[in-house]
Design an enzyme around this catalytic site. Structure first.
Site, PDB file in Angstrom:
ATOM      1  N   ASP A 136     -13.200 -18.530  17.297  1.00  0.00           N
ATOM      2  CA  ASP A 136     -11.576 -18.326  17.451  1.00  0.00           C
ATOM      3  C   ASP A 136     -11.214 -19.072  18.695  1.00  0.00           C
ATOM      4  OD1 ASP A 136     -11.826 -16.303  15.508  1.00  0.00           O
ATOM      5  OD2 ASP A 136     -11.437 -14.605  16.719  1.00  0.00           O
ATOM      6  N   ARG A 186     -11.124 -23.763  10.575  1.00  0.00           N
ATOM      7  CA  ARG A 186      -9.928 -22.744  10.152  1.00  0.00           C
ATOM      8  C   ARG A 186      -8.567 -23.291  10.875  1.00  0.00           C
ATOM      9  NH1 ARG A 186     -10.558 -17.644  13.092  1.00  0.00           N
ATOM     10  NH2 ARG A 186     -12.143 -17.064  11.709  1.00  0.00           N
TER      11      ARG A 186
HETATM   12  P1  FDA Z   1       3.655 -16.370   9.265  1.00  0.00           P
HETATM   13  O1  FDA Z   1       3.759 -15.814  10.847  1.00  0.00           O
HETATM   14  O2  FDA Z   1       4.908 -17.299   9.179  1.00  0.00           O
HETATM   15  O3  FDA Z   1       3.799 -15.555   8.214  1.00  0.00           O
HETATM   16  C1  FDA Z   1       3.874 -15.791   6.790  1.00  0.00           C
HETATM   17  C2  FDA Z   1       4.121 -14.312   6.204  1.00  0.00           C
HETATM   18  O4  FDA Z   1       2.989 -13.574   6.289  1.00  0.00           O
HETATM   19  C3  FDA Z   1       5.260 -13.431   6.723  1.00  0.00           C
HETATM   20  O5  FDA Z   1       6.440 -13.569   6.194  1.00  0.00           O
HETATM   21  C4  FDA Z   1       4.657 -11.939   6.072  1.00  0.00           C
HETATM   22  O6  FDA Z   1       4.962 -11.898   5.014  1.00  0.00           O
HETATM   23  C5  FDA Z   1       3.011 -12.251   6.619  1.00  0.00           C
HETATM   24  N1  FDA Z   1       2.569 -11.851   7.724  1.00  0.00           N
HETATM   25  C6  FDA Z   1       2.206 -12.769   8.728  1.00  0.00           C
HETATM   26  N2  FDA Z   1       1.835 -12.080   9.867  1.00  0.00           N
HETATM   27  C7  FDA Z   1       2.061 -10.787   9.673  1.00  0.00           C
HETATM   28  C8  FDA Z   1       1.823  -9.605  10.347  1.00  0.00           C
HETATM   29  N3  FDA Z   1       1.465  -9.624  11.767  1.00  0.00           N
HETATM   30  N4  FDA Z   1       2.253  -8.407  10.136  1.00  0.00           N
HETATM   31  C9  FDA Z   1       2.610  -8.460   8.572  1.00  0.00           C
HETATM   32  N5  FDA Z   1       2.912  -9.454   7.848  1.00  0.00           N
HETATM   33  C10 FDA Z   1       2.862 -10.730   8.265  1.00  0.00           C
HETATM   34  N6  FDA Z   1      -4.732 -17.321  15.707  1.00  0.00           N
HETATM   35  C11 FDA Z   1      -5.059 -17.983  16.876  1.00  0.00           C
HETATM   36  O7  FDA Z   1      -4.283 -18.443  17.904  1.00  0.00           O
HETATM   37  N7  FDA Z   1      -6.383 -18.149  16.946  1.00  0.00           N
HETATM   38  C12 FDA Z   1      -7.303 -17.783  16.166  1.00  0.00           C
HETATM   39  O8  FDA Z   1      -8.505 -17.966  16.324  1.00  0.00           O
HETATM   40  C13 FDA Z   1      -6.809 -17.073  15.026  1.00  0.00           C
HETATM   41  N8  FDA Z   1      -7.403 -16.785  13.825  1.00  0.00           N
HETATM   42  C14 FDA Z   1      -7.031 -16.325  12.792  1.00  0.00           C
HETATM   43  C15 FDA Z   1      -7.565 -16.212  11.533  1.00  0.00           C
HETATM   44  C16 FDA Z   1      -7.207 -15.708  10.515  1.00  0.00           C
HETATM   45  C17 FDA Z   1      -8.179 -15.579   9.206  1.00  0.00           C
HETATM   46  C18 FDA Z   1      -5.619 -15.697  10.442  1.00  0.00           C
HETATM   47  C19 FDA Z   1      -5.301 -15.613   9.023  1.00  0.00           C
HETATM   48  C20 FDA Z   1      -5.094 -15.799  11.291  1.00  0.00           C
HETATM   49  C21 FDA Z   1      -5.420 -16.247  12.709  1.00  0.00           C
HETATM   50  N9  FDA Z   1      -4.830 -16.519  13.833  1.00  0.00           N
HETATM   51  C22 FDA Z   1      -5.430 -16.912  14.981  1.00  0.00           C
HETATM   52  C23 FDA Z   1      -3.319 -16.080  13.825  1.00  0.00           C
HETATM   53  C24 FDA Z   1      -2.395 -17.010  13.389  1.00  0.00           C
HETATM   54  O9  FDA Z   1      -2.263 -18.038  14.428  1.00  0.00           O
HETATM   55  C25 FDA Z   1      -1.097 -16.724  12.985  1.00  0.00           C
HETATM   56  O10 FDA Z   1      -0.491 -16.069  14.103  1.00  0.00           O
HETATM   57  C26 FDA Z   1      -0.868 -15.541  11.937  1.00  0.00           C
HETATM   58  O11 FDA Z   1      -1.787 -16.058  10.777  1.00  0.00           O
HETATM   59  C27 FDA Z   1       0.584 -15.579  11.470  1.00  0.00           C
HETATM   60  O12 FDA Z   1       0.838 -16.786  11.046  1.00  0.00           O
HETATM   61  P2  FDA Z   1       1.106 -17.135   9.235  1.00  0.00           P
HETATM   62  O13 FDA Z   1       0.463 -18.460   9.029  1.00  0.00           O
HETATM   63  O14 FDA Z   1       0.452 -16.019   8.392  1.00  0.00           O
HETATM   64  O15 FDA Z   1       2.437 -17.328   9.159  1.00  0.00           O
END
Ligand code: FDA
Length: 310
Positions: A136, A186
């Protein structure tokens, strides 16, 4: 934006940690994002998700350890987790994700080497089960050290996965460097509070950076792991896979446990590889606060559940 910054700052405050974790009603909200406190709990979730056609990556919760004993405990917890996974014979459908700060990376006097030394046996144990470990990515001050650990591990275990955060201004360059053959990367937006010098701050800037980095990874020779729940970026990933002629087994989606579960299932049904990131353990506070920070609705839900109880 202010709420998000406050919550991310709160994720490091021990007083607030005691207040939040000491409240039993918090549990109901936490359960949405965390698969339980014990290995038995998470293995049950692994059985369910893999039965639904998903893959998983397990995260034993904990970060920023403050001494070497705790760092060794993290290593042991992951070795125990891999022992627990072994009888399920899932191979690379069940991998693990580690935060190097849980392995002592941040400790003064040799934290980097300590983390490398403690994570290596975990990577070796994963390899004997035909699976991998993904490192991560934490805040931007740790990126150089984490990528250096990745480089060392990949010499012996080339399947070791990296995480890149699109919000960081440096990431396009890192993505180009990590898009080589078999490189598992990732891509996520980034969940930490960063300065404007280090990172894009606005949603549009972060989304555009994500799309650019994804284009680099999808056009490369590695194995992109598209870590997002964002509908536009999910659609863009599928388009890019077609444009670059990628087969379904040459890349995957990754999403967090409990977030958009129906979308996860929809993508599985559409023939995509989908891996859920499944956190478990007692040390869920910082992870939980980052999930609250991502979405104001989560905070409202959390506050409402506290108010309902009291
Ligand atoms: P965005 O935040 O724009 O969300 C898009 C949509 O997804 C929202 O409109 C909502 O519908 C849904 N959604 C997203 N987050 C939500 C929440 N918390 N609760 C409810 N609904 C939600 N970060 C990092 O800094 N280091 C890491 O190692 C990782 N590892 C990691 C692994 C995996 C498998 C994922 C999916 C994410 C991470 N992250 C991470 C977190 C990442 O940086 C980010 O903060 C979250 O994925 C939210 O961003 P989205 O890309 O989903 O977009």
């Amino acid at each position: 934006m202010l709420t998000q910054r406050t919550l991310l700052a709160a994720s490091h405050r021990s007083g607030l940690r005691r207040l939040v974790t000491g409240t039993t009603t918090t549990r109901r909200v936490v359960d949405r994002f965390v698969a339980g406190e014990s290995l038995a709990d998470v293995l049950e979730v692994v059985r369910t998700l893999t039965g639904q056609g998903m893959s998983v990556t397990l995260d034993h919760l904990g970060e920023e350890v403050t001494d070497r004993t705790e760092a060794r405990r993290s290593r042991d917890a992951y070795l125990t987790a891999l022992d627990g996974l072994a009888p399920l014979k899932l191979g690379c459908r069940a991998e693990v994700s580690v935060k190097l700060s849980a392995f002592g990376q941040g400790l003064a006097n040799g934290g980097h080497d300590l983390a490398l030394g403690l994570v290596r046996p975990v990577v070796a144990a994963a390899a004997t089960q035909g699976t991998t470990v993904t490192l991560d990515m934490e805040d931007s001050r740790t990126v150089d050290s984490t990528l250096a650990v990745l480089g060392e591990l990949r010499e012996q275990y080339p399947g070791t996965g990296a995480v890149l955060q699109a919000m960081l201004r440096r990431t396009e360059e890192d993505a180009a460097l990590l898009a080589g053959p078999a490189s598992r990367v990732r891509l996520v937006k980034g969940a930490y509070r960063e300065t404007p010098a280090a990172a894009f701050q606005d949603r549009a800037g972060i989304n555009a950076a994500y799309a650019r980095c994804m284009e680099i990874l999808m056009a490369g020779k590695g194995y992109p792991m598209v870590g997002t729940h964002d509908p536009r970026l999910i659609e863009r990933a599928r388009q890019l896979a077609i444009e670059t002629g990628r087969s379904a087994d040459s890349w995957e989606f990754q999403m967090l446990y409990g977030i958009r579960p129906q979308e996860q299932q929809r993508l599985v049904s559409a023939g995509c590889h989908v891996r859920a990131y499944v956190p478990y353990g007692v040390d869920w506070y910082s992870y939980f606060m980052r999930r609250l920070a991502e979405r104001p609705a989560n905070l409202r839900f959390f506050l409402r559940s506290l108010a309902t109880k009291s």
